[in-house]
Design a protein around this motif. Structure first.
Motif, PDB file in Angstrom:
ATOM      1  N   LEU A 235       0.825  -1.202   0.000  1.00 18.61           N
ATOM      2  CA  LEU A 235       0.000   0.000   0.000  1.00 18.61           C
ATOM      3  C   LEU A 235       0.861   1.254   0.000  1.00 18.61           C
ATOM      4  CD1 LEU A 235      -2.797  -1.083   2.494  1.00 18.61           C
ATOM      5  CD2 LEU A 235      -3.067  -0.628   0.051  1.00 18.61           C
ATOM      6  N   GLN A 236       2.045   1.184   0.607  1.00 22.46           N
ATOM      7  CA  GLN A 236       2.946   2.337   0.591  1.00 22.46           C
ATOM      8  C   GLN A 236       3.414   2.673  -0.826  1.00 22.46           C
ATOM      9  OE1 GLN A 236       4.419   4.460   2.983  1.00 22.46           O
ATOM     10  NE2 GLN A 236       2.868   3.760   4.417  1.00 22.46           N
ATOM     11  N   LYS A 237       3.383   1.688  -1.709  1.00 28.59           N
ATOM     12  CA  LYS A 237       3.823   1.915  -3.088  1.00 28.59           C
ATOM     13  C   LYS A 237       2.713   2.457  -3.984  1.00 28.59           C
ATOM     14  CE  LYS A 237       7.031  -2.013  -2.827  1.00 28.59           C
ATOM     15  NZ  LYS A 237       7.357  -3.347  -3.387  1.00 28.59           N
ATOM     16  N   MET A 238       1.476   2.424  -3.491  1.00 28.10           N
ATOM     17  CA  MET A 238       0.363   2.855  -4.330  1.00 28.10           C
ATOM     18  C   MET A 238       0.415   4.355  -4.563  1.00 28.10           C
ATOM     19  SD  MET A 238      -1.057   0.107  -5.174  1.00 28.10           S
ATOM     20  CE  MET A 238      -2.431   0.863  -6.048  1.00 28.10           C
ATOM     21  N   GLU A 239      -0.116   4.757  -5.719  1.00 21.42           N
ATOM     22  CA  GLU A 239      -0.101   6.168  -6.093  1.00 21.42           C
ATOM     23  C   GLU A 239      -1.082   6.977  -5.260  1.00 21.42           C
ATOM     24  OE1 GLU A 239      -3.263   4.190  -8.554  1.00 21.42           O
ATOM     25  OE2 GLU A 239      -1.237   3.719  -7.837  1.00 21.42           O
ATOM     26  N   LEU A 240      -0.899   8.289  -5.257  1.00 26.77           N
ATOM     27  CA  LEU A 240      -1.737   9.185  -4.463  1.00 26.77           C
ATOM     28  C   LEU A 240      -3.212   9.042  -4.826  1.00 26.77           C
ATOM     29  CD1 LEU A 240      -1.826  11.528  -2.394  1.00 26.77           C
ATOM     30  CD2 LEU A 240      -1.553  13.095  -4.330  1.00 26.77           C
ATOM     31  N   ALA A 241      -3.511   8.842  -6.107  1.00 24.58           N
ATOM     32  CA  ALA A 241      -4.905   8.766  -6.555  1.00 24.58           C
ATOM     33  C   ALA A 241      -5.651   7.615  -5.887  1.00 24.58           C
ATOM     34  CB  ALA A 241      -4.958   8.610  -8.076  1.00 24.58           C
ATOM     35  N   PHE A 242      -4.958   6.532  -5.590  1.00 19.01           N
ATOM     36  CA  PHE A 242      -5.607   5.397  -4.941  1.00 19.01           C
ATOM     37  C   PHE A 242      -6.174   5.800  -3.585  1.00 19.01           C
ATOM     38  CE2 PHE A 242      -5.209   1.963  -1.811  1.00 19.01           C
ATOM     39  CZ  PHE A 242      -6.072   1.029  -2.352  1.00 19.01           C
ATOM     40  N   PHE A 243      -5.407   6.572  -2.825  1.00 14.64           N
ATOM     41  CA  PHE A 243      -5.827   6.949  -1.483  1.00 14.64           C
ATOM     42  C   PHE A 243      -6.866   8.062  -1.503  1.00 14.64           C
ATOM     43  CE2 PHE A 243      -1.648   5.063  -1.113  1.00 14.64           C
ATOM     44  CZ  PHE A 243      -1.869   4.129  -0.127  1.00 14.64           C
ATOM     45  N   THR A 244      -6.905   8.848  -2.562  1.00 21.61           N
ATOM     46  CA  THR A 244      -7.962   9.858  -2.658  1.00 21.61           C
ATOM     47  C   THR A 244      -9.310   9.217  -2.951  1.00 21.61           C
ATOM     48  OG1 THR A 244      -7.590  10.240  -5.035  1.00 21.61           O
ATOM     49  CG2 THR A 244      -6.300  11.566  -3.488  1.00 21.61           C
ATOM     50  N   ALA A 245      -9.294   7.982  -3.444  1.00 17.63           N
ATOM     51  CA  ALA A 245     -10.546   7.309  -3.818  1.00 17.63           C
ATOM     52  C   ALA A 245     -10.962   6.225  -2.836  1.00 17.63           C
ATOM     53  CB  ALA A 245     -10.398   6.687  -5.213  1.00 17.63           C
ATOM     54  N   THR A 246     -10.113   5.933  -1.844  1.00 19.79           N
ATOM     55  CA  THR A 246     -10.380   4.831  -0.927  1.00 19.79           C
ATOM     56  C   THR A 246     -10.475   5.360   0.498  1.00 19.79           C
ATOM     57  OG1 THR A 246      -9.042   3.412  -2.359  1.00 19.79           O
ATOM     58  CG2 THR A 246      -9.619   2.545  -0.191  1.00 19.79           C
ATOM     59  N   LYS A 247     -11.515   4.961   1.198  1.00 17.17           N
ATOM     60  CA  LYS A 247     -11.658   5.388   2.584  1.00 17.17           C
ATOM     61  C   LYS A 247     -10.529   4.813   3.438  1.00 17.17           C
ATOM     62  CE  LYS A 247     -16.710   5.836   2.677  1.00 17.17           C
ATOM     63  NZ  LYS A 247     -17.965   5.351   3.310  1.00 17.17           N
ATOM     64  N   THR A 248      -9.983   5.670   4.293  1.00 20.00           N
ATOM     65  CA  THR A 248      -8.927   5.215   5.188  1.00 20.00           C
ATOM     66  C   THR A 248      -9.414   4.071   6.062  1.00 20.00           C
ATOM     67  OG1 THR A 248      -8.001   7.448   5.239  1.00 20.00           O
ATOM     68  CG2 THR A 248      -7.300   5.939   6.974  1.00 20.00           C
ATOM     69  N   GLY A 249     -10.661   4.165   6.527  1.00 21.13           N
ATOM     70  CA  GLY A 249     -11.213   3.101   7.366  1.00 21.13           C
ATOM     71  C   GLY A 249     -11.289   1.772   6.650  1.00 21.13           C
ATOM     72  N   ALA A 250     -11.575   1.805   5.341  1.00 22.59           N
ATOM     73  CA  ALA A 250     -11.640   0.555   4.571  1.00 22.59           C
ATOM     74  C   ALA A 250     -10.266  -0.103   4.483  1.00 22.59           C
ATOM     75  CB  ALA A 250     -12.188   0.835   3.176  1.00 22.59           C
ATOM     76  N   ILE A 251      -9.244   0.723   4.307  1.00 25.40           N
ATOM     77  CA  ILE A 251      -7.881   0.184   4.266  1.00 25.40           C
ATOM     78  C   ILE A 251      -7.507  -0.387   5.628  1.00 25.40           C
ATOM     79  CG2 ILE A 251      -5.455   0.770   3.933  1.00 25.40           C
ATOM     80  CD1 ILE A 251      -6.351   2.908   1.946  1.00 25.40           C
ATOM     81  N   GLN A 252      -7.817   0.351   6.687  1.00 20.62           N
ATOM     82  CA  GLN A 252      -7.524  -0.122   8.034  1.00 20.62           C
ATOM     83  C   GLN A 252      -8.244  -1.433   8.325  1.00 20.62           C
ATOM     84  OE1 GLN A 252      -8.739   3.219  10.388  1.00 20.62           O
ATOM     85  NE2 GLN A 252      -6.761   4.238  10.256  1.00 20.62           N
ATOM     86  N   SER A 253      -9.468  -1.566   7.824  1.00 20.75           N
ATOM     87  CA  SER A 253     -10.233  -2.783   8.074  1.00 20.75           C
ATOM     88  C   SER A 253      -9.564  -3.984   7.433  1.00 20.75           C
ATOM     89  CB  SER A 253     -11.663  -2.615   7.541  1.00 20.75           C
ATOM     90  OG  SER A 253     -12.422  -3.780   7.782  1.00 20.75           O
ATOM     91  N   ARG A 254      -9.044  -3.815   6.238  1.00 22.11           N
ATOM     92  CA  ARG A 254      -8.385  -4.959   5.590  1.00 22.11           C
ATOM     93  C   ARG A 254      -7.090  -5.323   6.312  1.00 22.11           C
ATOM     94  NH1 ARG A 254     -10.019  -5.707  -0.666  1.00 22.11           N
ATOM     95  NH2 ARG A 254     -11.972  -4.583  -0.577  1.00 22.11           N
ATOM     96  N   LEU A 255      -6.382  -4.304   6.786  1.00 18.68           N
ATOM     97  CA  LEU A 255      -5.142  -4.579   7.501  1.00 18.68           C
ATOM     98  C   LEU A 255      -5.397  -5.228   8.862  1.00 18.68           C
ATOM     99  CD1 LEU A 255      -2.957  -1.411   6.817  1.00 18.68           C
ATOM    100  CD2 LEU A 255      -2.286  -3.774   6.386  1.00 18.68           C
ATOM    101  N   ALA A 256      -6.479  -4.836   9.501  1.00 21.58           N
ATOM    102  CA  ALA A 256      -6.744  -5.332  10.856  1.00 21.58           C
ATOM    103  C   ALA A 256      -7.775  -6.449  10.856  1.00 21.58           C
ATOM    104  CB  ALA A 256      -7.216  -4.170  11.741  1.00 21.58           C
ATOM    105  N   ASN A 257      -8.998  -6.147  10.448  1.00 21.44           N
ATOM    106  CA  ASN A 257     -10.086  -7.112  10.578  1.00 21.44           C
ATOM    107  C   ASN A 257      -9.927  -8.308   9.650  1.00 21.44           C
ATOM    108  OD1 ASN A 257     -11.306  -5.366  12.444  1.00 21.44           O
ATOM    109  ND2 ASN A 257     -12.340  -4.237  10.822  1.00 21.44           N
ATOM    110  N   ASP A 258      -9.586  -8.054   8.379  1.00 19.77           N
ATOM    111  CA  ASP A 258      -9.483  -9.169   7.435  1.00 19.77           C
ATOM    112  C   ASP A 258      -8.315 -10.080   7.788  1.00 19.77           C
ATOM    113  OD1 ASP A 258     -11.545  -7.852   6.270  1.00 19.77           O
ATOM    114  OD2 ASP A 258     -10.716  -7.805   4.254  1.00 19.77           O
ATOM    115  N   VAL A 259      -7.182  -9.476   8.149  1.00 27.80           N
ATOM    116  CA  VAL A 259      -6.024 -10.293   8.522  1.00 27.80           C
ATOM    117  C   VAL A 259      -6.335 -11.084   9.784  1.00 27.80           C
ATOM    118  CG1 VAL A 259      -3.615 -10.240   9.261  1.00 27.80           C
ATOM    119  CG2 VAL A 259      -4.364  -8.785   7.386  1.00 27.80           C
ATOM    120  N   ALA A 260      -6.999 -10.430  10.745  1.00 27.02           N
ATOM    121  CA  ALA A 260      -7.379 -11.148  11.968  1.00 27.02           C
ATOM    122  C   ALA A 260      -8.374 -12.265  11.655  1.00 27.02           C
ATOM    123  CB  ALA A 260      -7.989 -10.178  12.979  1.00 27.02           C
ATOM    124  N   GLY A 261      -9.219 -12.056  10.645  1.00 27.46           N
ATOM    125  CA  GLY A 261     -10.214 -13.054  10.292  1.00 27.46           C
ATOM    126  C   GLY A 261      -9.617 -14.338   9.739  1.00 27.46           C
TER     127      GLY A 261
END
Length: 664
Positions: free
Chosen positions: A124-150
């Protein structure tokens, strides 16, 4: 994988889609490959435990048929003692093996999960700026935390459980066939029906698992937005706390409904299976009675051993069914994680990219017939899209997006080394877009942006980042000390270097006035500091970085007069001996620029000095009149000057004169 101007596409071949989770299972296996040595020991432990456990029914049979009820009727105490000792020793040995096995599986699973989380964050650190302007921060956090924990259970316990139960079932099945193949058929007669039903339940669990994680992502996003400092401030200003609470409660109710649906899916199936397993021993006794009447060689010891094996077979079979459903549920989570890992960054470093030499860098910037339009946002909403092979959970290309207009259209200009170049124009004219192209936050569609004659796309990302510094209108400070925030640009900087950068940014005296000085915690996004203090900390951070090229994006537009004076003074130090591009809505801050570029509708319409553009009577002159025209609009300047009734006055006049001699 789609790139640039269309929606994100994850391409699977027809065979992969029909294979369902097979490609994902192969990727999971690849994740576990670094731990294959430990997995070999786990497999050995599982096989040994299963083999030892399978001996117990045969020891039971021997106790009944040879020790307690031998053919001659005499109880053989010595043999009984040895057989009982064996039955006692087996659980002790298997328990000790189990402890080591649990340690190994926990180490493997948690290490693989940490690798997955780390790889996802790094990607995700390599993704371009446009990706983060279109994606909710909470959605990214959920995949890093909730999905991995799942998927934790799959990586820590499931693989071992499958192996252990499979070996146990195999050993029990073979032993049961050896004891009585007729009773074995009776025990397993309904298993094909159960397997078919279980596959259908698994598919439903997959769909529910994906929807549940999507709902959880939405809840995380709402939490991140509403409970951030900015979100709380916004809800209080507009008295929207009740609506935010209701929004969260609605998402919470949906999450609860999905969790209940997921928990209840398959319960009736497992209740049926457990009921069948519970009544099977009675059927075995009935069948054994009929076989004994038929002068069968079936003995009491064989019957006891068989029913013992039957119990050992049924529980692992039931666990295998549950684990199979868990795996199918986890496949949906793995797919969501792999969706992010499979995204290709739109901005990448070309093979053979050139390293900028900081000592030889002059800092000339050239835009050569640049045309640019913003790409369609690349994000994963998480919705399941039905493709022609079925509901696979992958995003498909829905066709080309409608073409947008050019944000920049045919821009050609040059900023010479060491110059202060200002960009002016109405909102939406492309000013910030131009500055984003220099450090390659975006790539041009046509033309080129060059530094010292080299296309920025041919430069290494690291050297380009070190050469170009930026101070934005709203600087970002993370929750940490002032020292750490400044040192972010140069983690190995000494205390003297940090303090020197702070002095140059006009913030050192303010920092040392705090009780904790440089160790003062800034708060989330720096909310414990004023706007001017945050801005000067951002300038200090850039000064510590010491870039050859500096970009200032409306760095003083939201400041009061006194603070603007301090920040402007810091900026003047920052621009010394650097090539600087400054965006400013306050024309008073850039009237001394070496060159001013006027943008309108993405086109360069004029360029020149302040005096030249005023005399030209074009865009710059029009903007100037809008700010200062006829003296009806008062303008504040960094030195306390104001423009009124066509004349320039000082708010703090010199002792000998009221009117200041200031030219624009």
């Amino acid at each position: 994988m789609a790139r640039g101007g269309g929606p994100t596409v994850i391409h699977l071949t027809e065979a992969e889609v029909r294979a369902g989770g097979a490609p994902i299972l192969r990727r999971i296996a690849a994740m576990l490959r670094p731990y294959r040595t430990k997995m070999v020991f786990v497999a050995i432990a599982v096989v040994v435990s299963a083999a030892l456990t399978s001996l117990v029914p045969f020891l039971t049979k021997a106790i009944f048929d040879k020790a307690l009820f031998p053919p001659d009727g005499d109880i053989r105490t010595h043999l009984l003692a040895w057989l009982v000792a064996g039955m006692c020793a087996i659980p002790v040995v298997t328990a000790l093996i189990g402890i080591g096995q649990n340690w190994l599986t926990s180490t493997i699973g948690n290490s693989a999960m940490a690798d997955l989380r780390g790889d996802l964050f790094a990607h995700l650190q390599k993704m371009e700026l446009a990706f983060f302007t279109a994606t909710k921060t909470g959605a990214i956090q959920s995949r890093l935390a909730n999905d991995v924990a799942g998927v934790r259970t799959v990586l820590t316990d499931t693989a071992t459980s499958i192996l252990q139960n499979s070996v146990t079932v195999t050993a029990a099945f073979i032993s049961m066939v050896i004891l009585s193949w007729q009773l074995t058929i009776l025990t397993l007669i309904l298993m094909p029906v159960f397997i078919v039903i279980q596959l259908q339940v698994g598919k439903r669990r997959q769909r529910l698992a994906r929807k549940t994680q999507e709902s959880l992502s939405e809840m995380t996003a709402i939490t991140e937005e509403a409970l951030s400092v900015s979100g709380i401030l916004l809800s209080k200003v507009f008295n929207r706390a009740d609506s935010e609470v209701e929004r969260y409660r609605q998402a919470n109710r949906e999450q609860t409904r999905l969790q209940v649906d997921q928990a209840m899916t398959g319960r009736a199936f497992f209740a049926t299976v457990q009921t069948f397993f519970a009544i099977t021993p009675a059927l075995i006794y009935l069948a054994a009675g009929l076989m004994l009447q038929g002068s069968s060689e079936l003995t009491a010891g064989t019957l006891v051993a068989f029913t013992t094996l039957q119990a050992r077979l049924q529980m692992p079979l039931l666990q295998l069914m549950r684990v199979s459903l868990d795996v199918q549920t986890s496949l949906a989570l793995f797919r969501r994680l792999f969706e992010y890992l499979d995204l290709e960054p739109a901005i990448t470093e070309r093979p053979g990219a050139v390293e900028l030499d900081p000592h030889a860098l002059r800092g000339q910037i050239e835009f050569r017939d640049v045309r640019f339009r913003y790409p369609e946002p690349r994000s994963l909403s998480g919705t399941v899209v039905r493709d022609r092979f079925g509901e696979s959970g992958v995003r498909i290309d829905s066709g080309p997006a409608p073409e947008q207009g050019w944000a920049l259209d045919g821009i050609s200009l040059t900023v010479k080394p060491g110059q202060l170049a200002a960009i002016v124009g109405p909102s939406g004219s492309g000013k910030t877009t131009m500055t984003y192209l220099v450090p390659r936050f975006y790539d041009v569609n046509e033309g080129a942006v060059l530094i010292d004659g080299t296309d920025v796309r041919d430069l290494t990302m690291g050297s380009l980042a070190e050469a170009v510094g930026m101070v934005t209108q709203e600087p970002y400070l993370f929750h940490g000390s002032i020292r750490d925030n400044i040192a972010y640009a140069k983690p190995d900087a000494s205390a003297e270097e940090i303090e020197e950068a702070a002095r140059d940014a006009n913030i050192h005296d303010r920092i040392v006035s705090f009780p904790e000085g440089y160790e003062t915690i800034t708060g989330e996004r720096g909310y414990r500091l004023s706007g001017g203090e945050k801005q000067r900390l951002a300038i200090a951070r850039v000064l510590l970085m010491d870039p050859r090229i500096l970009i200032l994006d409306e760095a003083t537009s939201a400041l009061d007069t006194e603070t603007e004076r301090l920040v402007q003074d810091a900026l003047e130090r920052a621009t010394h001996n650097r090539t600087t591009i400054a965006i400013a809505h306050r024309l008073s801050t850039i009237h001394n620029a070496d060159v001013i570029f006027g943008l309108e509708d993405g086109r360069l319409v004029e360029q020149g000095t302040h005096d030249e553009l005023l005399a030209l009577g074009g865009l710059y002159s029009r903007l100037y009149v809008e700010q200062f025209g006829s003296g009806r609009i008062e303008a504040r300047f960094t030195d306390g000057v104001r423009f009124t009734d066509g004349e320039v006055y000082c708010d703090r006049p010199a002792p000998d004169e009221r009117r200041a001699d200031v030219s624009f």
